[in-house]
Design a protein around this motif. Sequence first.
Motif, PDB file in Angstrom:
ATOM      1  N   LEU A 339     -15.352  21.440  -9.487  1.00  0.00           N
ATOM      2  CA  LEU A 339     -16.218  22.523  -9.932  1.00  0.00           C
ATOM      3  C   LEU A 339     -15.871  23.776  -9.139  1.00  0.00           C
ATOM      4  O   LEU A 339     -16.032  23.816  -7.918  1.00  0.00           O
ATOM      5  N   VAL A 340     -15.403  24.785  -9.852  1.00  0.00           N
ATOM      6  CA  VAL A 340     -14.960  26.034  -9.233  1.00  0.00           C
ATOM      7  C   VAL A 340     -16.117  27.031  -9.288  1.00  0.00           C
ATOM      8  O   VAL A 340     -16.573  27.400 -10.372  1.00  0.00           O
ATOM      9  N   GLU A 341     -16.573  27.466  -8.122  1.00  0.00           N
ATOM     10  CA  GLU A 341     -17.749  28.341  -8.040  1.00  0.00           C
ATOM     11  C   GLU A 341     -17.389  29.668  -7.368  1.00  0.00           C
ATOM     12  O   GLU A 341     -17.447  29.789  -6.144  1.00  0.00           O
ATOM     13  N   PRO A 342     -17.016  30.673  -8.155  1.00  0.00           N
ATOM     14  CA  PRO A 342     -16.710  31.993  -7.579  1.00  0.00           C
ATOM     15  C   PRO A 342     -17.992  32.761  -7.257  1.00  0.00           C
ATOM     16  O   PRO A 342     -19.067  32.459  -7.774  1.00  0.00           O
ATOM     17  N   LYS A 343     -17.854  33.786  -6.428  1.00  0.00           N
ATOM     18  CA  LYS A 343     -18.973  34.673  -6.167  1.00  0.00           C
ATOM     19  C   LYS A 343     -19.321  35.434  -7.441  1.00  0.00           C
ATOM     20  O   LYS A 343     -18.454  35.757  -8.248  1.00  0.00           O
ATOM     21  N   SER A 344     -20.601  35.715  -7.591  1.00  0.00           N
ATOM     22  CA  SER A 344     -21.035  36.540  -8.716  1.00  0.00           C
ATOM     23  C   SER A 344     -20.686  37.998  -8.446  1.00  0.00           C
ATOM     24  O   SER A 344     -20.788  38.469  -7.313  1.00  0.00           O
ATOM     25  N   PHE A 345     -20.288  38.689  -9.499  1.00  0.00           N
ATOM     26  CA  PHE A 345     -19.932  40.102  -9.350  1.00  0.00           C
ATOM     27  C   PHE A 345     -21.170  40.936  -9.078  1.00  0.00           C
ATOM     28  O   PHE A 345     -22.196  40.811  -9.744  1.00  0.00           O
ATOM     29  N   GLY A 350     -18.323  44.624  -2.917  1.00  0.00           N
ATOM     30  CA  GLY A 350     -16.892  44.882  -2.983  1.00  0.00           C
ATOM     31  C   GLY A 350     -16.345  44.860  -4.397  1.00  0.00           C
ATOM     32  O   GLY A 350     -15.134  44.858  -4.591  1.00  0.00           O
ATOM     33  N   ARG A 351     -17.254  44.812  -5.391  1.00  0.00           N
ATOM     34  CA  ARG A 351     -16.838  44.803  -6.796  1.00  0.00           C
ATOM     35  C   ARG A 351     -15.834  43.683  -7.053  1.00  0.00           C
ATOM     36  O   ARG A 351     -14.771  43.887  -7.624  1.00  0.00           O
ATOM     37  N   TRP A 352     -16.214  42.480  -6.624  1.00  0.00           N
ATOM     38  CA  TRP A 352     -15.352  41.309  -6.788  1.00  0.00           C
ATOM     39  C   TRP A 352     -16.233  40.143  -7.200  1.00  0.00           C
ATOM     40  O   TRP A 352     -17.215  39.814  -6.522  1.00  0.00           O
ATOM     41  N   THR A 366     -13.825  40.483 -12.392  1.00  0.00           N
ATOM     42  CA  THR A 366     -13.438  41.820 -11.967  1.00  0.00           C
ATOM     43  C   THR A 366     -13.125  41.767 -10.475  1.00  0.00           C
ATOM     44  O   THR A 366     -13.896  41.202  -9.697  1.00  0.00           O
ATOM     45  N   GLY A 367     -11.992  42.354 -10.096  1.00  0.00           N
ATOM     46  CA  GLY A 367     -11.610  42.367  -8.689  1.00  0.00           C
ATOM     47  C   GLY A 367     -10.112  42.395  -8.532  1.00  0.00           C
ATOM     48  O   GLY A 367      -9.357  42.078  -9.460  1.00  0.00           O
TER      49      GLY A 367
END
Length: 462
Positions: A339-345, A350-352, A366-367
């Motif tokens: 399960l891949v959990e990226p940070k929410s934009f 940092g607009r990522w 976006t980033g």
Amino acid sequence: MGKKVEITGGSTWVRRLFAGCGNYQWARETLKNALEAEATRVEFGLEWQGVEKLGIYRRIIMDDGIGMDGAELLKFFSTLGEGAKRIGGLHDNFGVGAKISLLPWNPDGIVVVSYKRGVASMIKIMLDEDSGDYELEEFEDAEGKKTLVVDPADYDWEDDVDLGALRPAWIDKHGTIVLLLGSHAYPDTIRGNVEGGEEGHGAALTRYLNGRFWDFGAAAVVVTEMKSAMKNAWPASSAKKTDGNRPNNRTLSGSAALIDPSAVRDGQLEASGIVEVAEDRVKIHWYLWSEPQSKISSTATVSGYVAFKYCNEIYERDPRKFRAFGIIEKAVQSRLTLLVEPKSFEPTNGRWGVYPDSSRNRLIFTGGGEQGIGAPMSDWAQEFANDLPDEIYAAVVACRKGKSGTIDDEEYRKRLQDKFGSKFRRTILAAPPKGFKGPTKQASDSTATANSNDKVRPPNPP
């Protein structure tokens, strides 16, 4: 004539957005709305009055959330671009989701009865076949005046379904009921969107919701589904249910519970952990079982898979993505969940990060100089592969033991192709087409010059 939905080109707009909805998206949208309304119980049930009076098996969705009064209900459904709450930021649930995912396959109508502070309010939205627009049905009150919002208990529904009697005992002072009336061709909405390819029996809806949601918080979610696809095998009334024709009523658990060791039937959860990549902005949760999970439950995804985890939901589930993580062995893939959990934009971080697209089926990233692209899972997968957890590495090595390591070994050939395939390419010389006499002479020295020693590549053959 009812009140038309207030949006220019409304039906076209609905169809366009509906095209981006996946199967059972309507269930996700209605459940998400109920959970955000602080419901503690949600049921995707079967409306029995229609069965007994009309021989029609309709889906009814009920929750004990905060509900809406008449003004809120009218505003919610008379304007497709608004919800009961203001549409929030990138990470909030869109107020248009339930309407967009339900209206196109329920042209005969959607009945909504909502209770707030014990007062019932009901509306019905449907498609006007002549104009092609969606509109709210007009009712007459006791004084003969036209109205769009009524208390269904005030009407004598005669031989039709008594819409004032839809409320179950567990909805008291507040809650919402949605009854799906379907179409002339497909009135049995317990099947779901048949034209869209939904199965409508067995455990299809249960599997979808269990696989889509990580968990349901404190809410109990119950789904009713027919055992058979054949209508003549369904019960004719709630009193005539037998073990053979009784619908399945299941309480859902969500994906988290099915990964928990207590839910495992084949072997046991051998190891789990988290690998952080992309400068610790992405967490990859991994779960490895001792045996392939082929029998966890008929109501869940039972083989290994790769997916995104975002805001308590599972996105873009796909078992084919294991190869990007350096894991090609089928025996390991069937034991593994990633399960891949990226940070929410957020504009302030940092607009990522990621956020969902309008269909709520895909994540947008976006980033790093990119904006509005698909989440770059392959980049994060490569980092994971370069730092493969020891337990997964050991499972891969153990799987490869006993393999011949020759060109006759299928998995060995795949590994060779992955590692060296791009390094070995054959150059094929093709004969020029018949009649080809070489490049034509330039018409003017002022527009092009060529050195007599320059090699000019001939044009591609027609």
